[in-house]
Design a protein around this motif. Structure first.
Motif, PDB file in Angstrom:
ATOM      1  N   GLY A 156      36.802  47.740  47.536  1.00 44.25           N
ATOM      2  CA  GLY A 156      35.612  47.855  47.714  1.00 44.25           C
ATOM      3  C   GLY A 156      35.061  49.176  47.474  1.00 44.25           C
TER       4      GLY A 156
ATOM      5  N   ILE B   2      46.285  37.811  40.646  1.00 48.03           N
ATOM      6  CA  ILE B   2      46.226  38.477  39.527  1.00 48.03           C
ATOM      7  C   ILE B   2      47.434  39.220  38.868  1.00 48.03           C
ATOM      8  CG2 ILE B   2      43.722  39.087  39.991  1.00 48.03           C
ATOM      9  CD1 ILE B   2      44.819  42.039  40.699  1.00 48.03           C
ATOM     10  N   ARG B   3      48.466  38.808  39.368  1.00 47.73           N
ATOM     11  CA  ARG B   3      49.596  39.321  38.988  1.00 47.73           C
ATOM     12  C   ARG B   3      50.538  37.950  38.524  1.00 47.73           C
ATOM     13  NH1 ARG B   3      51.600  44.420  41.076  1.00 47.73           N
ATOM     14  NH2 ARG B   3      49.535  45.796  40.812  1.00 47.73           N
TER      15      ARG B   3
ATOM     16  N   TYR C 267      43.355  47.233  52.715  1.00 48.93           N
ATOM     17  CA  TYR C 267      43.359  48.420  52.935  1.00 48.93           C
ATOM     18  C   TYR C 267      42.321  49.316  52.141  1.00 48.93           C
ATOM     19  CZ  TYR C 267      46.929  48.204  56.736  1.00 48.93           C
ATOM     20  OH  TYR C 267      47.421  47.883  57.887  1.00 48.93           O
ATOM     21  N   ARG C 268      42.368  49.007  50.850  1.00 47.31           N
ATOM     22  CA  ARG C 268      41.782  49.970  50.207  1.00 47.31           C
ATOM     23  C   ARG C 268      40.890  49.039  49.000  1.00 47.31           C
ATOM     24  NH1 ARG C 268      41.082  54.894  52.365  1.00 47.31           N
ATOM     25  NH2 ARG C 268      42.968  55.750  53.088  1.00 47.31           N
TER      26      ARG C 268
ATOM     27  N   ALA D 252      35.341  47.340  40.273  1.00 44.91           N
ATOM     28  CA  ALA D 252      36.173  45.995  40.280  1.00 44.91           C
ATOM     29  C   ALA D 252      34.825  45.004  40.719  1.00 44.91           C
ATOM     30  CB  ALA D 252      37.126  45.958  41.222  1.00 44.91           C
TER      31      ALA D 252
ATOM     32  N   HIS E 100      45.968  40.009  34.877  1.00 43.18           N
ATOM     33  CA  HIS E 100      45.444  41.047  35.028  1.00 43.18           C
ATOM     34  C   HIS E 100      44.262  40.760  34.146  1.00 43.18           C
ATOM     35  CE1 HIS E 100      44.250  45.482  35.866  1.00 43.18           C
ATOM     36  NE2 HIS E 100      43.906  45.299  34.528  1.00 43.18           N
TER      37      HIS E 100
ATOM     38  N   MET F 291      41.804  38.177  34.979  1.00 46.06           N
ATOM     39  CA  MET F 291      40.612  38.888  35.936  1.00 46.06           C
ATOM     40  C   MET F 291      39.412  39.508  35.307  1.00 46.06           C
ATOM     41  SD  MET F 291      41.203  41.737  39.052  1.00 46.06           S
ATOM     42  CE  MET F 291      42.346  42.848  37.759  1.00 46.06           C
ATOM     43  N   ARG F 292      40.103  40.323  34.169  1.00 38.87           N
ATOM     44  CA  ARG F 292      38.921  41.190  33.719  1.00 38.87           C
ATOM     45  C   ARG F 292      38.203  40.201  32.781  1.00 38.87           C
ATOM     46  NH1 ARG F 292      39.560  44.647  36.823  1.00 38.87           N
ATOM     47  NH2 ARG F 292      41.021  46.354  36.325  1.00 38.87           N
TER      48      ARG F 292
ATOM     49  N   GLU G  40      45.567  39.054  49.347  1.00 38.58           N
ATOM     50  CA  GLU G  40      45.368  39.977  48.256  1.00 38.58           C
ATOM     51  C   GLU G  40      45.804  39.679  46.899  1.00 38.58           C
ATOM     52  OE1 GLU G  40      47.793  43.109  50.158  1.00 38.58           O
ATOM     53  OE2 GLU G  40      46.080  43.421  51.678  1.00 38.58           O
ATOM     54  N   LYS G  41      45.163  40.502  46.139  1.00 43.08           N
ATOM     55  CA  LYS G  41      45.500  40.420  44.452  1.00 43.08           C
ATOM     56  C   LYS G  41      44.868  39.109  44.073  1.00 43.08           C
ATOM     57  CE  LYS G  41      48.343  44.260  44.197  1.00 43.08           C
ATOM     58  NZ  LYS G  41      47.608  45.339  44.168  1.00 43.08           N
TER      59      LYS G  41
ATOM     60  N   SER H   5      41.959  43.294  45.394  1.00 39.47           N
ATOM     61  CA  SER H   5      42.962  44.355  45.708  1.00 39.47           C
ATOM     62  C   SER H   5      43.392  43.959  47.255  1.00 39.47           C
ATOM     63  CB  SER H   5      42.005  45.733  45.775  1.00 39.47           C
ATOM     64  OG  SER H   5      42.884  46.745  46.317  1.00 39.47           O
ATOM     65  N   SER H   6      43.838  45.112  47.877  1.00 42.02           N
ATOM     66  CA  SER H   6      44.465  44.960  49.248  1.00 42.02           C
ATOM     67  C   SER H   6      43.432  45.303  50.216  1.00 42.02           C
ATOM     68  CB  SER H   6      45.816  45.917  49.406  1.00 42.02           C
ATOM     69  OG  SER H   6      45.002  47.359  49.946  1.00 42.02           O
TER      70      SER H   6
END
Lengths: 68, 565
Positions: free
Chosen positions: B51, B181-182, B48-49, B220, B491, B494-495, B159-160, B45-46
């Motif tokens: 975990g 993941i993108r 900033y947010r 995640a 995406h 990743m899953r 990130e990502k 993720s990023s």
């Protein structure tokens, strides 16, 4: 049920797309708006709402959670 | 070499690579940078947010020296009692006690103080504590504030990015590979030391709400660190426990501490306060006892069960309402949309889903670490919920920081330039993208759903030798489906990787659970064929990879002496 984005208020900053820990919100670069691409994978953490600068996001829980 | 590498992917070079930028990983980055090392954080993720505390957190356990129960000695004595049989007191002293003062100061400094606006600590007692160890605080902005501090110090952030494998030169870890993941960019990161900090494992057991991503901890977090560490030969411990908690019915949200800490009572259908039947601490019992109480009331027909806050004083209710969203930002919305007013109504609760995580707030489950947070694989460190001695906000903050310091020392002291092996990278690249190329048609979700149901049935809160063996056989069969799981985009890729990690952690859990022939922490490891606690098992089940498969051994722990130096 995941976040609901009010596109009237949205300014297209992309914070929600960038910060969503689950990669649930993506950004439509052509229309310049975010959209909830993977609603089933929402963790309801509220990060998107916390980081929206114009309060365009509300969290609406679905009946599958409220009435279980 | 460099050109060949660039043909394979985008390359990076750093001193300390941190996999997972949550609470522990972010603290690790700050420590490494303060030591003068370069640090690169990779996260799906990023920064900033990401975990478990993405949307906030509200409690930090600490002793502050105000009373006899409020000392290092009293805390460690309690830890040795409440997490006996899994907790290593010497490691606890190193990863928590010795780092505590600096952590409280650091949180103040980055702008996320543990104090109330009046300058005092607001402390509550729950989960079997001898005194009010939990400091209640506003941690809604803790994650972005930590991110800003790491960036201010010069952290590099990817990130990502899903890290899919570790690189080794046969002796030391030398880096890691992963993908975006993108857009599917392949990343090759050369590093002198690595801190793994990807949390516990969720989406592992059937979710009582029926929604697999409606999890108590971050969905995640799927055991990437545990799986990758195992692959390179690191040892793991405390993997047998299925952690469960109590959540509002329908929403697997954190917030239990806040409710019980303020004096919320557990009541059943007839209004009886039932917890005193299960533990002398009643509503403030250790978590595994609360879960046992709630489960028994429900399964024996005395449900529904509720938390009752109606007796709280107006000022306590006001505090609760004001702060409930600190731990889970959206919990107040849920309660409101259900039409519940905590001052007037009961809040219905249920057991949460199971997860791989420490059996207590003061002990973890995962990669075996020593007093320096080092794993048994040279150059590889572990921090946060993926380490066998770290859990909860307090230890992830202190221990994460220690891991960053130790990894930086290792990186700068080694003087060795990591040597990457091209065939290893090619192999990991092929493996990473295989689900995009398969002709199979199975979705990751189908395999995961099956795994979750099967594991709850055979290795959940009631398990025995036969059921665990059956689980292992079925997990092996599920592994065979893997080549047919198809990812339609990055995406989904990743899953699929996450599903693989969940499956590998499930195997570790069942193998470790077979080896612990006793019951410990109630429903967290309830062997129906060995229903009693056995003193012989005061120690850890340690597991690791060999050419012949997964091996386990038993490591006895000592509780006679409390380490205070």
């Amino acid at each position: 049920m995941p976040p609901v984005i009010d596109l009237q208020k949205c300014i297209g900053c992309g914070n929600c797309d960038r910060h969503c820990p689950l990669d649930v919100i993506h950004f439509d670069g052509v229309r310049n708006i975010p959209y909830v691409k993977y609603p089933d994978e929402c963790w309801h953490c509220g990060s998107c709402r916390l980081d929206c600068p114009v309060e365009a996001i509300t969290i609406r829980f679905g009946p599958e959670m409220l009435y279980l | 070499m460099a050109k060949n590498l660039e043909k394979l992917g985008v390359t990076f070079e750093t001193d300390v690579l941190i996999v997972g930028g949550g609470l522990a990983g972010n603290n690790a980055a700050i420590a490494a940078l303060e030591k003068g090392a370069r640090a690169l954080i990779a996260d799906k993720s990023s920064l900033y947010r990401c975990g478990a505390i993405a949307g906030g957190v509200d409690h930090f356990m600490a002793y502050l020296g105000t009373d006899t129960w409020d000392t290092q000695e009293a805390y460690l004595e309690w830890v040795g009692r409440i997490a006996r049989g899994v907790v290593n007191l010497s490691v606890q002293n190193a990863v928590f006690c010795k780092e505590l003062d600096a952590a409280i100061e650091r949180m103040d400094r980055i702008g996320c103080t543990l104090k109330q606006p009046d300058g005092n600590f607001f402390r509550t007692q729950s989960l079997g504590q001898p005194g009010p160890y939990f400091i209640n605080f506003n941690g809604k902005q803790l994650k972005p504030l930590l991110a800003k501090e790491a960036l201010r110090l010069g952290a590099e952030v990817l990130e990502k990015c899903s890290i899919s494998g570790l690189l080794t030169d046969g002796e030391n870890v030398t880096g890691a590979v992963g993908f975006n993941i993108r857009n599917g960019n392949f990343y090759i990161i050369k590093a002198k030391a690595i801190v793994l900090a990807t949390g516990n494992t969720n989406r592992l057991f059937e979710n009582p709400s029926g929604l697999p991503f409606n999890t108590w901890q971050c969905p995640a977090n799927t055991g990437a660190a545990q799986t990758m560490a195992y692959e390179v030969g690191a040892k793991l411990a405390n993997m047998e426990f299925v952690r469960i908690t109590v959540v509002p019915r329908g929403f697997s949200a954190a917030g239990l501490n806040a409710l019980t800490g303020m004096g919320g009572k557990f009541v059943n259908a007839s209004g009886e306060e039932f917890m005193s039947r299960y533990h002398p601490s009643g509503n403030r019992s250790p978590r595994y006892k609360l879960v046992e109480g709630v489960m028994k009331e429900l399964y024996e027909g005395r449900g529904p069960v509720y938390i009752d806050c109606r007796h709280l004083s107006q000022s306590d209710l006001d505090h609760l309402k004001r702060t409930l969203g600190y731990d889970k930002d959206t919990l107040p919305d849920f309660i409101e949309q259900k039409g519940v007013d905590l001052g007037k109504d009961l809040l219905e609760i249920m057991p949460s889903e199971g997860m791989q995580a420490g059996p207590s707030e003061v002990c973890g489950s995962g990669i075996l670490i020593d007093e320096k947070t080092a794993s048994t694989a040279p150059g590889l460190f572990a921090a946060g919920d993926c380490a066998d001695q770290m859990r909860c906000v307090h230890i992830c903050t202190t221990g994460g920081y220690l891991a960053g310091k130790m990894a930086a020392e290792f990186a700068m002291g080694s003087g060795k330039e990591p040597k990457l092996r091209l065939p290893q990278i090619r192999e990991l690249r092929k493996k990473a993208f295989a689900p995009m190329r398969t002709s199979g048609t199975i979705s990751y979700r189908k395999v995961e759903d099956t795994l979750r149901k099967m594991l709850w049935q055979n290795a959940g809160p009631a398990r025995n030798e036969r059921s665990l063996q059956v689980a292992l056989e079925k997990l092996e069969e599920l592994s065979q489906c893997f080549k047919e799981i198809r990812a339609k985009n990055y995406h989904e890729l990743m899953r699929v990787h996450e599903t693989h990690q969940i499956l590998e952690v499930a195997k570790m859990m069942c193998t470790a659970a077979l080896a612990r022939k006793e019951t410990r922490f109630g429903v967290y490891h309830h062997r129906t064929d060995y229903p009693e606690v056995d003193e012989e098992y005061e120690g850890q089940i340690v597991l690791w990879k060999t050419e012949q498969g997964m091996k386990t051994s038993f490591k006895k722990l000592d509780y006679d002496k409390i380490p205070l130096s």
